[in-house]
Design an enzyme around this catalytic site. Structure first.
Site, short mmCIF file in Angstrom:
data_model
loop_
_atom_site.label_atom_id
_atom_site.label_comp_id
_atom_site.label_asym_id
_atom_site.label_seq_id
_atom_site.Cartn_x
_atom_site.Cartn_y
_atom_site.Cartn_z
N HIS A 69 73.99 39.34 33.42
CA HIS A 69 73.87 37.89 33.25
C HIS A 69 72.53 37.39 33.78
CE1 HIS A 69 78.55 37.84 33.62
NE2 HIS A 69 78.12 38.49 32.56
N HIS A 226 79.84 34.70 25.15
CA HIS A 226 79.56 35.48 26.36
C HIS A 226 79.16 36.91 26.01
CE1 HIS A 226 79.32 36.43 30.53
NE2 HIS A 226 79.89 37.58 30.22
N ASP A 230 75.91 38.93 27.26
CA ASP A 230 75.92 40.29 27.82
C ASP A 230 74.96 41.21 27.06
OD1 ASP A 230 77.77 39.92 29.86
OD2 ASP A 230 79.48 40.56 28.64
N HIS A 253 79.34 47.11 27.22
CA HIS A 253 78.13 47.58 27.89
C HIS A 253 77.83 49.05 27.60
CE1 HIS A 253 77.90 43.82 29.97
NE2 HIS A 253 79.09 43.99 30.52
#
Ligand SMILES: [Zn+2]
Length: 277
Positions: A69, A226, A230, A253
């Site tokens: 973030h 969001h 990311d 991720h």
């Protein structure tokens, strides 16, 4: 310099973060000021050590957790060189979005350096498939994200965000989208030493049916926004601004780290271009 303070969402530890300017061709570095010798580590795919629920970079005897973030705002602000000092092992979660980091950097502004900006310019599609997840990047003159998520939850479902990234679109459409988690996972996460600092103050929390936060959502599709936040954070590990169209389906991720590594390894599929902007 400018600072952001808070606790880590996973460790619960307090941390103060300081942004300092860095010269041309430095890249983005984290510096652990609380450790002897102030060890530093570059935000680079090869230094990514963990991708479970967050992105951690690690050196031989130290780490910096939940970096995504904090660095997600950098490409939209066209920041390629930066020292980020911290006095703990995990970046503060703040409100679960990138709002505080963006505000902190905007409050001091940026400086245009003499050196021309060098881009990773995608010339051939690069594709990565893993089960029902995929991530690919296509040639595009700019940075565009098309992100799709599909959660079997009545409050989320299938959501897609298609966005050209610049300072305005990032600030307006992405930067304030908060991280989210499921109540049913909370105990298991805590048993693994994760989510110890998590609360309604810094995450959207969902039970089996609905959003539990009393204030509700900032957008009905805050979840996919969001994920775009990311992804932009993870793209900083490419160590160079990307010119391409990134298409993600159910990518977290881990897949982002693999995509960045694949881009770096796909030498015939990109060229380095220097542009005066
Ligand atoms: Zn996140």
């Amino acid at each position: 310099m400018t600072q952001v303070k808070g606790i880590g969402i996973h460790s619960g530890d307090p941390c103060t973060l300081t942004f300092r300017p860095a010269p041309s061709d430095t890249g983005v570095y984290f510096i652990r000021r609380d450790l002897p010798g102030s060890p530093s580590l570059k935000v680079a795919a090869k230094n990514v050590e963990a991708t479970s629920y967050q992105t951690t970079i690690g050196g031989p005897d130290f780490k910096v957790a939940t970096i995504e973030h904090c660095v997600s705002a950098l490409s939209s602000l066209r920041i390629d060189n930066l020292f980020i000092e911290l006095d703990g092992p995990e970046i503060p979660i703040c409100d679960g979005s990138a709002r505080e980091f963006l505000k902190a950097i905007q409050s001091v502004g940026t400086v245009e350096l003499e050196a021309p900006r060098k881009y990773c310019y995608i010339t051939e599609p690069i594709q990565l498939n893993e089960g029902d997840k995929h991530a690919y990047v296509l040639p595009y003159h700019g940075l565009r994200l098309t992100v799709t998520i599909d959660f079997p939850h009545p409050a989320i479902g299938k959501q897609t965000l298609d966005i050209d990234i610049d300072e305005n679109t990032f600030a307006r459409e992405v930067s304030e989208a908060r991280t989210f988690g499921f109540l049913k996972d909370a105990e298991a996460l805590k048993a693994k030493g994760l989510a110890k600092g998590g609360s309604f103050e810094n995450a959207i929390v969902l039970d089996d049916q609905k959003i539990m936060n009393p204030e509700g959502l900032r957008w009905s599709d805050e979840f996919v926004r969001h994920k775009a936040l990311d992804a932009l954070g993870d793209l900083v590990t490419l160590e160079m601004p990307l010119m391409g169209h990134v298409v993600l389906f159910k990518a977290g991720h881990d897949l982002m780290n693999k995509l960045v590594r694949k881009i770096k390894d796909s030498k015939p599929s990109f060229k380095h271009v220097e542009l005066g902007y």
